[in-house]
Design a protein around this motif. Structure first.
Motif, PDB file in Angstrom:
ATOM      1  N   THR B 107       0.836  -1.208   0.000  1.00 15.52           N
ATOM      2  CA  THR B 107       0.000   0.000   0.000  1.00 15.52           C
ATOM      3  C   THR B 107       0.872   1.261   0.000  1.00 15.52           C
ATOM      4  O   THR B 107       0.559   2.244  -0.685  1.00 15.52           O
ATOM      5  N   GLU B 111       0.316   3.951  -2.876  1.00  8.91           N
ATOM      6  CA  GLU B 111      -0.102   5.332  -2.573  1.00  8.91           C
ATOM      7  C   GLU B 111       0.908   6.335  -3.126  1.00  8.91           C
ATOM      8  O   GLU B 111       0.529   7.379  -3.656  1.00  8.91           O
ATOM      9  N   THR B 112       2.191   6.015  -2.962  1.00 11.44           N
ATOM     10  CA  THR B 112       3.223   6.913  -3.489  1.00 11.44           C
ATOM     11  C   THR B 112       3.117   6.983  -5.011  1.00 11.44           C
ATOM     12  O   THR B 112       3.206   8.064  -5.607  1.00 11.44           O
ATOM     13  N   ALA B 114       0.483   6.424  -6.886  1.00  9.65           N
ATOM     14  CA  ALA B 114      -0.731   7.135  -7.286  1.00  9.65           C
ATOM     15  C   ALA B 114      -0.503   8.647  -7.221  1.00  9.65           C
ATOM     16  O   ALA B 114      -0.903   9.389  -8.125  1.00  9.65           O
ATOM     17  N   ALA B 115       0.162   9.087  -6.169  1.00 11.45           N
ATOM     18  CA  ALA B 115       0.394  10.525  -6.008  1.00 11.45           C
ATOM     19  C   ALA B 115       1.373  11.057  -7.046  1.00 11.45           C
ATOM     20  O   ALA B 115       1.314  12.224  -7.435  1.00 11.45           O
ATOM     21  N   VAL B 141      -0.861   6.687   5.150  1.00  9.71           N
ATOM     22  CA  VAL B 141      -1.391   7.037   3.823  1.00  9.71           C
ATOM     23  C   VAL B 141      -1.519   8.555   3.642  1.00  9.71           C
ATOM     24  O   VAL B 141      -0.992   9.112   2.664  1.00  9.71           O
ATOM     25  N   ILE B 144       1.942  10.049   3.289  1.00 11.16           N
ATOM     26  CA  ILE B 144       2.550   9.899   1.955  1.00 11.16           C
ATOM     27  C   ILE B 144       2.037  10.993   1.015  1.00 11.16           C
ATOM     28  O   ILE B 144       2.802  11.636   0.288  1.00 11.16           O
ATOM     29  N   ARG B 145       0.716  11.227   1.056  1.00 14.16           N
ATOM     30  CA  ARG B 145       0.139  12.242   0.156  1.00 14.16           C
ATOM     31  C   ARG B 145       0.716  13.620   0.435  1.00 14.16           C
ATOM     32  O   ARG B 145       1.084  14.363  -0.475  1.00 14.16           O
TER      33      ARG B 145
END
Lengths: 412, 412
Positions: B107, B111-112, B114-115, B141, B144-145
């Motif tokens: 994950t 997440e990284t 996706a950003a 999460v 990370i964003r």
């Protein structure tokens, strides 16, 4: 039910009083001759058999072998495994002393032999203490003469004191072994790791028995019993220039070891050696706890020992035990870097019988119970590798700030 | 005299400001997201290349590999050696966390990715901190964003702080490498052994360069430079579940590494890695001194390393250095038990350049000079085996009572 005849020959072992002089046919003399700076401390001992004994010995694997190790090795090879006596001094290791050191070790053997009326090759030599310093032979030689003159069957405890350096207590033990064919005695004394006055740990062990044992059988039994005792302990992973383990068999007890009684001899040596070896760990520098690390279900005994030794020598495991921290993570990590391959998902870790790690996951809810076990003086760590049937135990002690203090002090 | 044309291509290396963001084409974002108990401490960082970078990595040899190690290994194998970013958290090692841990590490990558707008396989993952505890993904999460949103070329120092656990200071370094065919930059950051909050030492290293480097060449250069730097240090002989070393090459600097400039790349990686590795030792738990153990005239480099490592891991040597005791005996004994064969009579030992042992005998008259050297912050031990031409250096730190205090404290 008729008793199965095999049970008639089962060995029983009972603890006996005394140490190296518990078996018949041995005498010791222990004196202060001025090697140690203290004006009264015993610092020289002679362990002598009344007649010729068979002898076996194991020596340090360190490449830097001290002079007494080289001389003892030579003597035992030349005689093919017999000895009349062992002369030991503490306070000076006679290591890194060059040609003069070898001559001094030979003089110790020769002086002991002259006083006993045997040849120098029949005397073995051991030293422990400061390294790189010459023996004061003008004190050692008269010391040897006095020790031989004082030889007596009741002085085992004095000898156990005379071989100490910084050991916090003397280590001696004895047992009587009853077999279907008669009884014999095994005794012993040892000194452990004392590194403050000398520069390093020295392990010296002396075992005696009044059984008559052919030299090859004595050697084999000594190797076998040392494997799970003297060779299964570690204080800090160090191995010194002087480590030596001797066994003498006087035959004065009347029983002769043969194929049938050989297992009983091994059992007797094991019983005495285990007590002495654990005593060394208990008296380790700065030690407050004895830790037994048992690795089970390994593929081979060697792999079990390798994993157990890696855990036992891990500073992180040893400091965690010192702090009564049930830190399964450090145990798992030490096993993981031991070089032995296993499946982490089949690994289990118990501390004091409490399961802390299984199937790759911790059982932290059990940590307080394990933590209470760790507050005691004797700690049991069990690791199951789940990959075979072999097992081994290594004993060690915790790592305390006191260890650092003892070993970080300036020599002079 | 006409300059020899070979000198025109000689590499020169000069220190540069900054760390991982000193090379062109890299940005970092570092945030506090609540993994560490402190309410402000940075505990998550993203190191991202502006475009796709080539990537290489080395991972712990411990059998108990943490989830982020498994995931990063998989990703780098799948992509054949490329990456867009590395996401790192401190405060939780995500080790011994089973199936959930693997999902959490995946994950973090997803997440990284996706950003940043790339695929999850192009993101590598690293974690350090307590083991056996699950990551708080509800904090990770959003962290990370935010870290990706804050990516900037000037935040290398913040990233170096975000990866710390109990490190006493952040470790970053950068150099500019000038070759006959142009210049490029190498930067890096690392965290060392912090075992008080987590359960064990974790070494994490991140290297960046703005040269363009084909993946196989980057991997080879990383292995070569790590051998004498990150793999040549030891604090206490432990090796953790999470140890990882990453290298990213952005190509943003305009120079492409080929056969001719490959040695310059290795030199650049070596210069940054050595500084970071020695920084890890200097920041070792309870350390007051850095000790360089150089073993020369060994038969092979492996044998030189084995002897140096045995000396560097010896608790007796490390406590002696702590106490400024020029104890050649412990050095000789450690060399003697290293498993490497040599002639003790050809061995020499120097401490701080002062000869203390030669031809089997000590030079104790020189001990006071060596003792003064040992009172400094940087200690040099030189051992000459006199048996060949190979040499190696291992760096370590002294062993203090503070190490025992840090590691013996109860976890909870």
């Amino acid at each position: 039910m008729t008793p199965d005849p095999i049970f008639a020959s089962v060995t029983t072992i009972e603890a006996a009083a005394g140490g190296v002089t518990a078996p018949l046919g041995f005498r010791t003399g222990a004196v202060h001759c001025g090697i140690k700076p203290s004006s009264t401390a015993l610092d020289l001992a002679v362990l002598a058999a009344d007649g010729m004994a068979t002898a076996a010995a194991l020596f340090t694997t360190n490449l830097a072998q001290a002079a007494p190790v080289l001389v003892s090795q030579q003597h035992i090879e030349r005689t093919g495994g017999r000895a009349r006596a062992i002369v030991v001094n503490s306070g000076c290791a006679n290591a890194c002393t060059g040609v003069q050191g070898l001559a001094d070790a030979r003089t110790m053997a020769a002086e002991t032999a002259a006083a006993l009326g045997c040849v120098p090759e029949d005397v073995l030599v051991a030293s422990t203490g400061v390294i790189g310093v010459a023996l004061k032979m003008d004190r050692v030689v008269p010391g040897i003469r006095r020790a031989v003159a004082e030889l007596s069957p009741g002085q085992g405890a004095q000898a156990a004191r005379a071989i100490m350096t910084t050991d916090p207590f003397p280590k001696e033990h004895a047992v009587t072994v009853h077999t279907g064919r008669g009884s014999f005695r095994v005794g012993g004394m040892a000194k452990g790791s004392g590194m403050i006055e000398p520069n390093m740990a020295t392990m010296l062990g002396f075992l005696t028995t009044d059984a008559a044992v052919p030299a090859p059988l004595l050697r084999q039994a000594l190797q076998l019993s040392a494997r799970d005792t003297f060779n299964a302990i570690t204080v800090d992973g160090e191995c010194s220039t002087n480590d030596s383990l001797f066994a003498l068999a006087s035959g004065a007890g009347g029983i002769t070891i043969d194929e049938g009684t050989y297992p009983a001899l091994v059992d007797g040596l094991l019983a005495v050696s285990r007590e002495l070896a654990i005593g060394i760990v208990r008296g380790g520098e700065g030690a407050t706890k004895v830790i037994a690390v048992t690795v089970a279900h390994a593929r081979t005994i060697d792999e079990a020992r390798q994993v157990a030794r890696t855990i036992a020598n891990s500073p992180l495991v040893k400091t965690a035990v010192h702090g009564a921290d049930p830190n399964w993570g450090r145990i798992v990590a030490a096993a993981g870097r031991s070089g032995v391959r296993f499946d982490i998902n089949r690994l289990t870790v118990h501390v004091g019988g409490t399961l802390l790690f299984e199937k790759g996951l911790p059982h932290d809810e059990a940590a307080p119970i394990a933590g209470r076990h760790l507050q005691g003086k004797t700690v049991q760590i069990d690791v199951n590798l789940g990959s075979g049937d072999a097992a081994a135990t290594i004993w060690t002690c915790d790592l305390s700030a006191e260890y650092v203090r003892i070993n970080g002090e300036y020599r002079t």
